[in-house]
Design an enzyme around this catalytic site. Structure first.
Site, mmCIF file in Angstrom:
data_model
loop_
_atom_site.group_PDB
_atom_site.id
_atom_site.type_symbol
_atom_site.label_atom_id
_atom_site.label_comp_id
_atom_site.label_asym_id
_atom_site.label_seq_id
_atom_site.Cartn_x
_atom_site.Cartn_y
_atom_site.Cartn_z
ATOM 1 N N CYS A 149 19.926 69.273 57.563
ATOM 2 C CA CYS A 149 19.256 69.249 56.267
ATOM 3 C C CYS A 149 20.238 69.698 55.170
ATOM 4 O O CYS A 149 21.311 69.138 55.036
ATOM 5 C CB CYS A 149 17.984 70.091 56.316
ATOM 6 S SG CYS A 149 16.893 69.855 54.883
ATOM 7 N N GLU A 150 19.899 70.702 54.392
ATOM 8 C CA GLU A 150 20.806 71.194 53.366
ATOM 9 C C GLU A 150 22.138 71.631 53.976
ATOM 10 O O GLU A 150 23.198 71.479 53.363
ATOM 11 C CB GLU A 150 20.160 72.356 52.613
ATOM 12 C CG GLU A 150 20.978 72.883 51.459
ATOM 13 C CD GLU A 150 20.326 74.093 50.794
ATOM 14 O OE1 GLU A 150 20.660 74.372 49.627
ATOM 15 O OE2 GLU A 150 19.470 74.746 51.445
#
Length: 367
Positions: A149-150
């Protein structure tokens, strides 16, 4: 067309059965302790602690098959414990059983004191310190990065800024083109992208100024809004369905435990995440800078594996399938797998598929 009228007797019987099941569930909840729903139980050792950040190395579960160590970098918006939710649904255990020397960075708990901690502090600071500790401990010259994700954006930025330190780069459910959701036909995907683009720069500045962080509770509420019906009914529909099955019931509670433990996001990093990336889309446009250095995607010269979830409503597939032809490597692979944003790691169907896919890809590029 007229709808059938439910039989009152049958309806009353179903309601009574549901009430009985819910009452039994309440009684069962009173006997469950925190240890019964413990998550992230795979043994590991602390190797480095700097500020609020901790680097762990997992203890091996099988003979090594890939020589280069792998660092898992999770998002600041959730906890890495999602990758090790329970013994039979654990990407961590799957990778360890397949012979990976696995490490993970725990970002800790941001607070208002971290108002000015930016993405460059995480990428050029903490990740670089973790990589140095891994190389010093293992004797390796480079590491493999697995960004989720991030964390996938962070590892991509690190690979662009420090390509000589990265052997292979793997990203999973990572937003890369933050405006590509506009190409999606499914209106249920990309709500966060749309919401963020409709905020003004001043809205974001004021939010971080007031809170000092991007609160975990706020993001949790926002994610719940993405699936409003499911979020509103999971305790009176989903939970009663599994109350009679202790294993499924505990699995349900483990997921709720992870969801309720959403950390705050450091203030400056959150501003950059929302403004530079979600709003201005600087990463894919090759106009993003960290600490005065260009995050040039053409500097990513190592092999890259990009995994995305086909049913991801948080990170729509189009926002992940964005790197082809933009990197400085010809060894670029995209892998689309069934499942949603979290289901890619914890669903029964995905168990083994993700881990085996990663290890098979790494093994072919090991030195």
């Amino acid at each position: 067309m007229s709808l059938p009228i439910p039989n009152a007797t049958e309806l009353a019987r179903e309601v009574a059965a549901l009430n009985t099941k819910v009452a039994a569930g309440v009684e069962k909840l009173r006997t469950i302790r925190d240890d019964d729903v413990e998550i992230a139980t795979t043994p590991k050792d602390e190797i480095l602690r700097t500020d609020k950040v901790t680097l762990y190395r997992y203890r091996p579960l099988s003979e090594r098959t890939v020589s280069t160590p792998v660092l898992v970098v999770y998002s600041l918006i959730g906890r890495y414990t999602m990758t090790d939710l329970q013994e039979d649904r654990s990407l961590v255990r799957n990778l360890l059983n397949l012979g990976i020397d696995l490490w993970v960075v725990d970002w800790g708990n941001a607070s208002r004191a971290d108002r000015w901690v930016g993405i460059d502090d995480y990428v050029s600071g903490y990740i670089d310190e973790c990589v140095a500790a891994m190389c010093e401990t293992t004797g390796a010259d480079k590491v493999n990065l697995l960004g989720i994700c991030e964390g996938g954006v962070f590892t991509l930025a690190y690979a662009a800024l420090e390509p000589d330190k990265v052997q292979n780069l793997i990203m999973a459910i990572t937003p890369l083109d933050f405006h590509a959701d506009e190409q999606e036909d499914d209106p249920g995907k990309g709500f966060i992208n749309l919401w963020t683009r409709n905020l003004s720069k001043e809205d974001i500045d004021k939010m971080i100024e007031v809170w000092g962080v991007l609160p975990g509770e706020f993001m949790g509420a926002l994610f719940a809004m993405l699936t409003p019906v499911r979020s509103a009914t999971k305790y009176n529909l989903d939970m009663p369905d599994v109350i009679d099955d202790e294993k499924k019931f505990l699995n349900f509670l483990r997921m709720e435990k992870w969801l309720s433990d959403r950390p705050d996001h450091a203030g400056q990093a959150a501003k950059e995440w929302l403004q530079d990336l979600y709003q201005e889309n600087r990463l894919i446009n090759n106009s993003w800078q960290l600490g005065g250095r260009d995050v040039d995607l053409r500097a990513v010269t190592m092999p890259v594996l990009n995994i995305y979830a086909l049913a991801d409503h948080i990170i729509p597939p189009a926002t992940s399938r964005a790197l082809s032809g933009k990197l400085g490597t010809d060894d670029y692979t995209e892998l689309g797998l069934p499942g949603g944003h979290i289901g890619l790691f914890v669903s029964t169907k995905s168990q083994g598929i993700v881990g085996e896919g990663i290890v098979d890809w790494l093994s072919k590029r090991d030195v």
